[in-house]
Scaffold this active site. Structure first.
Site: not given
Ligand code: NDP
Length: 295
Positions: A95, A170, A239
């Protein structure tokens, strides 16, 4: 199809599970253990670096917290850009924000790589069920290329317009979600304090004109039950609202209601921390009112 998926977080992981069933999948995650566990459980190869994940991939999908995280992942010898081949398609399911998406797209275009912003909605349940809504920004031809890939985890896959249109859609959607959460919390705490049974209040609301997705699905599943699962971090919702407010500013529009909701959500994030769930602001409202919406 050879697909690389980067970002096995709360929503990325279940999306990648569907892709692993249908495609030749390679996964990378910042915390390598998560990717290792995924590759052990599903039909997927493990990549040591973003570069290795992108090498030979026809499609690369990212699902990270912010567009800035995606942009940084392109950089350096181990970065995505170095691994991507000419003609590849980059689908960013983060997002994100339109300005950064357009910058990434311009950078990749110089190497003959296409980019679409493709944020998703439907939560972790929707991802597990493979019924997400996907909001795509980019050229129509690239949307059509992305469509069969997105169908692995998406049900409604909508071409919103040019680059960044998916991000805009979004951000506004999630801001409205935030408004609904805060409004429901305020309304229901008031009703409970006035002596109305919480379940009866929610049931009556859901048969009346004040209902919403929050009252119909989230409140019964998470608040009335007291389950409070953590599926989507409040920090990420904050965010998203920030992206929406940035868009409004860019457009020269004022939106007092959305701005107020944004400030309240941001305060809640500060109070509750980075790991709190997006419904946790309701707990603050309960505490302030001295009631619990349970039943
Ligand atoms: P999480 O915090 O659960 O996971 C984030 C992921 O990104 C992890 O794999 C993390 O790795 C990785 N990550 C974080 N920072 C970095 C970085 N600087 N470099 C590389 N990898 C990184 O987030 P979500 O999965 O919930 O969300 C992901 C996206 O999807 C966001 O933009 C969110 O707004 C969107 N979203 C989420 C929903 C939900 O229900 N959860 C619904 C719809 C959209 P690590 O394992 O190392 O922490």
């Amino acid at each position: 199809m050879r697909i690389a998926f980067l970002g096995l977080g709360a929503i990325g992981r279940p999306m990648a599970v569907h892709l692993a069933r249908l495609h030749e999948l390679t996964v990378w995650n910042r915390t390598a253990e998560r990717a290792r566990a995924f590759a052990a459980e599903h039909r997927a190869k493990l990549a040591a670096t973003p570069h290795a994940a992108a090498s030979g991939a026809e499609v690369v999908i990212t699902c990270l917290p912010t567009s800035h995280d995606v942009e940084r992942l392109l950089d350096g010898e181990d970065g995505l850009e170095a691994g991507l081949g000419k003609g590849a398609l980059f689908i960013d399911c983060t997002s994100g924000d339109a300005a950064t998406s357009r910058r990434i797209a311009a950078r990749l275009a110089r190497k003959g790589i296409s980019f679409v912003d493709a944020p998703v909605s439907g939560g972790t349940n929707g991802a597990e069920a493979g019924i997400l809504t996907v909001m795509v920004g980019g050229d129509r031809a690239e949307y059509e290329r992305a469509l069969p890939v997105l169908q692995a985890f998406g049900k409604r896959i909508v071409h919103m317009g040019p680059l960044g249109a998916g991000d805009a859609m979004k951000a506004v959607n999630n801001t409205l979600l935030g408004v609904n959460i805060l409004a429901l919390g305020e309304g229901l705490t008031a009703l409970v304090k006035a002596g109305v049974n919480p379940r009866l209040a929610v049931e009556t609301l859901n048969a009346s004109s004040g209902r919403s997705f929050v009252s119909e699905a989230l409140i019964p599943e998470r608040v009335l039950t007291g389950a409070w699962p953590v599926t989507f971090r409040l920090a990420l919702l904050d965010k998203d609202v920030g992206i929406c407010l940035g868009l409004l500013e860019e457009l020269g529009l004022t939106a007092p209601l959305l701005e107020r909701a944004g400030a309240l959500l941001h305060d809640a994030r500060t109070a509750l921390g980075e790991q709190a769930d997006y419904l946790a602001p309701i707990r603050l409202q309960e505490q302030r009112a001295g009631v619990e919406i349970r039943g």
